[in-house]
Design a protein around this motif. Structure first.
Motif, PDB file in Angstrom:
ATOM      1  N   UNK A 115       7.895 104.555  34.914  1.00 34.05           N
ATOM      2  CA  UNK A 115       8.319 103.392  34.133  1.00 34.05           C
ATOM      3  C   UNK A 115       7.406 102.204  34.418  1.00 34.05           C
ATOM      4  N   UNK A 116       6.694 101.722  33.385  1.00 29.11           N
ATOM      5  CA  UNK A 116       5.813 100.568  33.571  1.00 29.11           C
ATOM      6  C   UNK A 116       6.630  99.356  34.001  1.00 29.11           C
ATOM      7  N   UNK A 117       7.780  99.170  33.380  1.00 23.71           N
ATOM      8  CA  UNK A 117       8.630  98.015  33.706  1.00 23.71           C
ATOM      9  C   UNK A 117       9.049  98.047  35.171  1.00 23.71           C
ATOM     10  N   UNK A 118       9.476  99.228  35.645  1.00 26.44           N
ATOM     11  CA  UNK A 118       9.920  99.342  37.037  1.00 26.44           C
ATOM     12  C   UNK A 118       8.772  99.082  38.000  1.00 26.44           C
ATOM     13  N   UNK A 119       7.598  99.644  37.712  1.00 22.72           N
ATOM     14  CA  UNK A 119       6.449  99.422  38.594  1.00 22.72           C
ATOM     15  C   UNK A 119       6.016  97.963  38.572  1.00 22.72           C
ATOM     16  N   UNK A 120       6.044  97.343  37.396  1.00 19.15           N
ATOM     17  CA  UNK A 120       5.654  95.930  37.313  1.00 19.15           C
ATOM     18  C   UNK A 120       6.593  95.057  38.126  1.00 19.15           C
ATOM     19  N   UNK A 121       7.878  95.354  38.079  1.00 24.02           N
ATOM     20  CA  UNK A 121       8.850  94.553  38.831  1.00 24.02           C
ATOM     21  C   UNK A 121       8.599  94.637  40.329  1.00 24.02           C
ATOM     22  N   UNK A 122       8.244  95.819  40.792  1.00 26.51           N
ATOM     23  CA  UNK A 122       8.130  96.014  42.225  1.00 26.51           C
ATOM     24  C   UNK A 122       6.722  95.780  42.764  1.00 26.51           C
ATOM     25  N   UNK A 123       5.709  95.900  41.913  1.00 34.64           N
ATOM     26  CA  UNK A 123       4.337  95.819  42.397  1.00 34.64           C
ATOM     27  C   UNK A 123       3.618  94.540  41.983  1.00 34.64           C
ATOM     28  N   UNK A 124       3.826  94.098  40.751  1.00 38.91           N
ATOM     29  CA  UNK A 124       3.010  93.006  40.227  1.00 38.91           C
ATOM     30  C   UNK A 124       3.248  91.713  40.998  1.00 38.91           C
ATOM     31  N   UNK A 125       2.160  90.998  41.259  1.00 33.74           N
ATOM     32  CA  UNK A 125       2.240  89.717  41.940  1.00 33.74           C
ATOM     33  C   UNK A 125       2.111  88.559  40.961  1.00 33.74           C
ATOM     34  N   UNK A 126       2.095  88.861  39.661  1.00 30.62           N
ATOM     35  CA  UNK A 126       2.071  87.811  38.643  1.00 30.62           C
ATOM     36  C   UNK A 126       3.486  87.290  38.415  1.00 30.62           C
ATOM     37  N   UNK A 127       3.590  86.118  37.812  1.00 33.32           N
ATOM     38  CA  UNK A 127       4.912  85.525  37.569  1.00 33.32           C
ATOM     39  C   UNK A 127       5.726  86.336  36.579  1.00 33.32           C
ATOM     40  N   UNK A 128       5.060  87.204  35.809  1.00 33.51           N
ATOM     41  CA  UNK A 128       5.770  88.013  34.817  1.00 33.51           C
ATOM     42  C   UNK A 128       6.411  89.261  35.418  1.00 33.51           C
ATOM     43  N   UNK A 129       6.329  89.434  36.715  1.00 30.06           N
ATOM     44  CA  UNK A 129       6.934  90.616  37.350  1.00 30.06           C
ATOM     45  C   UNK A 129       8.423  90.688  37.052  1.00 30.06           C
ATOM     46  N   UNK A 130       9.103  89.534  37.010  1.00 25.71           N
ATOM     47  CA  UNK A 130      10.558  89.520  36.814  1.00 25.71           C
ATOM     48  C   UNK A 130      10.967  89.998  35.429  1.00 25.71           C
ATOM     49  N   UNK A 131      10.025  90.014  34.474  1.00 25.59           N
ATOM     50  CA  UNK A 131      10.336  90.518  33.132  1.00 25.59           C
ATOM     51  C   UNK A 131       9.567  91.808  32.860  1.00 25.59           C
ATOM     52  N   UNK A 132       9.304  92.563  33.921  1.00 29.24           N
ATOM     53  CA  UNK A 132       8.663  93.858  33.767  1.00 29.24           C
ATOM     54  C   UNK A 132       7.207  93.793  33.360  1.00 29.24           C
ATOM     55  N   UNK A 133       6.551  92.664  33.667  1.00 23.22           N
ATOM     56  CA  UNK A 133       5.132  92.524  33.362  1.00 23.22           C
ATOM     57  C   UNK A 133       4.828  92.104  31.940  1.00 23.22           C
ATOM     58  N   UNK A 170      -7.865  83.560  40.414  1.00 20.79           N
ATOM     59  CA  UNK A 170      -7.487  84.266  39.201  1.00 20.79           C
ATOM     60  C   UNK A 170      -6.885  83.310  38.201  1.00 20.79           C
ATOM     61  N   UNK A 171      -7.259  83.481  36.957  1.00 13.98           N
ATOM     62  CA  UNK A 171      -6.700  82.676  35.902  1.00 13.98           C
ATOM     63  C   UNK A 171      -5.338  83.230  35.535  1.00 13.98           C
ATOM     64  N   UNK A 172      -4.245  82.478  35.773  1.00 15.00           N
ATOM     65  CA  UNK A 172      -2.911  83.016  35.541  1.00 15.00           C
ATOM     66  C   UNK A 172      -2.698  83.364  34.072  1.00 15.00           C
ATOM     67  N   UNK A 173      -1.892  84.383  33.841  1.00 14.84           N
ATOM     68  CA  UNK A 173      -1.610  84.802  32.483  1.00 14.84           C
ATOM     69  C   UNK A 173      -0.333  84.150  31.984  1.00 14.84           C
ATOM     70  N   UNK A 174      -0.175  84.196  30.658  1.00 15.10           N
ATOM     71  CA  UNK A 174       1.002  83.584  30.065  1.00 15.10           C
ATOM     72  C   UNK A 174       2.247  84.366  30.406  1.00 15.10           C
ATOM     73  N   UNK A 175       3.296  83.658  30.815  1.00 10.36           N
ATOM     74  CA  UNK A 175       4.575  84.289  31.090  1.00 10.36           C
ATOM     75  C   UNK A 175       5.678  83.361  30.685  1.00 10.36           C
ATOM     76  N   UNK A 176       6.906  83.853  30.648  1.00 10.45           N
ATOM     77  CA  UNK A 176       8.023  83.032  30.228  1.00 10.45           C
ATOM     78  C   UNK A 176       9.206  83.238  31.142  1.00 10.45           C
ATOM     79  N   UNK A 177       9.903  82.136  31.434  1.00 12.02           N
ATOM     80  CA  UNK A 177      11.148  82.264  32.180  1.00 12.02           C
ATOM     81  C   UNK A 177      12.181  82.865  31.256  1.00 12.02           C
ATOM     82  N   UNK A 178      12.830  83.900  31.715  1.00  8.85           N
ATOM     83  CA  UNK A 178      13.858  84.517  30.896  1.00  8.85           C
ATOM     84  C   UNK A 178      15.081  84.765  31.733  1.00  8.85           C
ATOM     85  N   UNK A 179      16.260  84.624  31.116  1.00  2.45           N
ATOM     86  CA  UNK A 179      17.495  84.809  31.850  1.00  2.45           C
ATOM     87  C   UNK A 179      17.659  86.221  32.350  1.00  2.45           C
ATOM     88  N   UNK A 180      18.210  86.341  33.536  1.00  3.47           N
ATOM     89  CA  UNK A 180      18.427  87.653  34.130  1.00  3.47           C
ATOM     90  C   UNK A 180      19.403  88.466  33.307  1.00  3.47           C
TER      91      UNK A 180
END
Length: 462
Positions: A249-267, A2-12
Motif C-alpha cells: 500500500x503506497x498510502x501505508x508506506x507513505x504514512x510510516x516512511x515519508x518525512x514530508x509534511x504530506x505523510x499524514x495524508x498518505x503522501x 530540499x524544496x518542500x512540496x505542496x501539501x494540505x492540512x486535512x482533518x483526521x
C-alpha cells in the motif's frame, strides 16, 4: 536544502482508517528465557522438608523477565518500548498482506521508531503549549475509523487489532498525536501565515493562463539523506519500491516512511503542475502514467519515490468525470463448475445480452438466463477500473460492454443507461485559492518546526 512540496492540512476524520489499509501481523513477543546452569551445578527444586533450595549467590542467565517492557528509547523522559514499536509495525505489515520479509521488518522497525519519536515530540510540544486532546475526542475519531471500516462497531476494530498483533491503544496514540500536532499548528503557526489578495489574484490568473495544460495528482514518499547515510537511505528507498511493486500500500508506506509534511495524508500532494516540483521530480513525472511508480529519485536533501495517482487538464472538462447510470448484469458460476461448462455458459450469456433492447429490457432478459441485475445511478467514469473507463465512455445509451469476469466471479457486463457530462470548471474560488496557499505555507513551516524539536530533544536509546 530540499524544496518542500505542496501539501494540505486535512482533518483526521476524513481519512479512511487513517488510510491504514489498517493492517497488521502478529507482534513478536519479547522472546525471553532463563538459561539453566550446567547439570552438575543445578540446585535441587526442594529439599526433604519441602523448602526451596535456592543458592545465595544467584546468577541469572539470559533475560531476567520475559514480560518486562524494556525501553527502546527515552524521549525527554518519556519511554517508548519494544511493544510500542511491535504494535505500530503490525499495522504496516498487515497493510501489505503480511508478505514482508524478516529483513524488511527490521528496516521497518527503525522507521517506526523514528515515527514514534516524532509523534512523541509532537504530543509533548502540544502539552507544553497547553494543548490537550481529551479522551472523548480520541474515542470519537476512533469510532469514525471503525464506522468506515467495520460497520459502526468499535468492538470489531478492537478485536481485529488484537488479532493482528496491534492494539486499540496504539492506534489511539497515533490519533492523539495527529490531532495534537494539527491543533498546535493551527494555534502557533497558522495565525502568522499571511497571504495577500494580490498573491491570490496572481495565482488565479496563472491558473487561467494554464487552461488546457496538464496537471497531476501525485503521491510522494520522501526520505532525507546526508553525505554520511546517503548510500543506506538509497538502499532503503529501493527496498520500499520493491515492496510497492509487489502490491504494498503506497498510502501505508507513505504514512510510516515519508518525512514530508504530506505523510499524514498518505503522501498525496493534491493536484499540482510539474513546475511546482523540483526539476528532478518534474522530469520523472512527465513520462509517468496513472498507476505507475518512479524512484528512488535523488534530489537535493534526499530521495523521493513518486506514484502517479491521476492526470487531468487544467480548467477543462474531463470525460472521466461524467456521472454514469449503469446496470450490471451478472451470471455466477456454481462452485466446482468445469472450465468447459463455464465457457459455454459465458457464450450463452454473451449472446443473450446482445438481444437486450435498452435498459428497460435488462431485467426480463436476465430472468430468462438466470442472471441478476444491479443498478447504480451515481458512479463516475473515473471510479471504474481503468480497463473499463475508455470502453464505457464510447458506449451509447442502451449499449453494453464486452463480457468480463473470472471463474470465481462469474461473467458480467455493464449497460449504460444514462450519462451526465461534466461542466467546464471555472477553477478554485478566491477563498479556496487563498486557503490552498496558506495550507502550503503552514506545512512548510511545520517541517521546520518538527526539525527544531528533533534538534533540541534529549533522546536516549537502549
Amino acid at each position: 536544502m530540499r524544496r518542500p512540496l505542496q501539501g494540505r492540512l486535512r482533518g483526521l476524520a476524513g481519512r479512511s482508517a487513517l488510510a491504514l489499509g489498517l493492517a497488521a501481523t502478529a507482534i513478536s513477543p519479547v522472546a525471553s528465557s532463563v538459561a539453566m546452569a550446567q547439570a552438575e551445578r543445578r540446585a535441587a527444586p526442594a529439599d526433604a522438608s519441602g523448602q526451596l533450595n535456592i543458592p545465595e549467590n544467584v546468577q541469572i542467565f539470559g533475560k531476567s523477565d520475559p514480560n518486562m517492557r524494556r525501553a527502546t528509547a527515552i524521549i525527554n523522559g518519556e519511554i517508548l518500548t519494544g511493544t510500542d514499536i511491535d504494535q505500530r509495525l503490525a499495522l504496516i505489515v498487515s497493510a501489505n498482506g503480511g508478505k514482508v520479509s524478516a529483513e524488511e521488518q527490521e528496516r521497518l522497525r527503525l522507521q517506526v521508531l523514528r515515527n514514534l519519536i516524532d509523534e512523541t515530540l509532537q504530543i509533548q510540544e502540544a502539552k507544553s503549549a497547553g494543548i490537550e486532546v481529551d479522551e472523548d475526542e480520541v474515542n470519537q475519531t476512533y469510532e469514525r475509523v471503525a464506522q468506515q471500516n467495520f460497520g459502526q462497531n468499535p468492538a470489531a476494530l478492537d478485536k481485529y487489532l488484537l488479532s493482528v498483533g496491534s492494539s486499540a491503544a496504539s492506534l489511539k496514540r497515533q490519533i492523539r498525536g495527529e490531532l495534537s500536532w494539527q491543533r498546535l499548528l493551527r494555534r502557533n503557526v497558522q495565525p502568522f501565515v499571511n497571504v495577500s489578495d494580490g498573491e491570490v489574484r496572481e495565482m488565479i490568473e496563472r491558473l487561467k493562463a494554464a487552461k488546457g495544460t496538464e496537471e497531476y495528482r501525485i503521491g510522494e514518499i520522501y526520505l532525507s539523506a546526508n553525505d554520511t547515510n546517503r548510500q543506506q537511505v538509497e538502499a532503503n528507498a529501493a527496498q520500499i519500491v520493491e515492496q510497492l511493486k509487489k502490491g504494498g500500500s503506497f498510502v501505508a508506506y507513505a504514512r510510516q516512511y515519508s518525512e514530508a509534511s504530506t505523510a499524514s495524508v498518505g503522501g498525496d500532494l493534491g493536484w499540482i503542475k510539474l513546475a511546482q516540483l523540483p526539476s528532478e521530480l518534474a522530469t520523472a513525472a512527465n513520462t509517468m502514467q496513472p498507476g505507475q511508480l518512479a524512484g528512488p529519485i535523488p534530489i537535493p536533501g534526499g530521495y523521493s519515490i513518486l506514484y502517479m495517482i491521476d492526470k487531468r487538464q487544467v480548467l477543462t472538462a474531463d470525460p472521466r468525470d461524467s456521472v454514469l447510470s449503469l446496470k450490471q448484469i451478472s451470471l455466477n458460476f456454481p462452485k466446482g463448475t468445469p472450465e468447459k461448462d463455464a465457457a459455454a455458459k459465458a457464450a450463452t450469456f454473451a449472446a443473450a445480452v446482445k438481444t437486450i433492447k435498452g435498459c428497460g429490457d435488462a431485467e426480463a432478459v436476465a430472468n430468462r438466463i438466470g442472471a441478476s441485475v444491479v443498478a447504480n445511478d451515481q458512479i463516475k467514469a473515473r471510479d471504474l477500473p481503468a480497463a473499463l473507463q475508455d470502453s464505457m465512455l464510447k458506449l451509447s445509451i442502451g449499449e453494453v460492454t464486452p463480457p468480463f469476469g473470472s471463474m470465481e466471479d462469474g461473467v458480467r457486463v455493464l449497460m449504460l443507461c444514462g450519462r451526465d457530462d461534466p461542466k467546464v470548471s471555472d477553477g478554485p474560488s478566491f477563498e479556496e485559492m487563498q486557503s490552498q496557499i496558506e495550507d502550503d505555507r503552514v506545512n512548510k513551516r511545520a517541517q521546520t518546526y518538527l526539525r527544531d524539536l528533533r534538534r533540541d530533544a534529549v533522546i536516549e536509546y537502549n
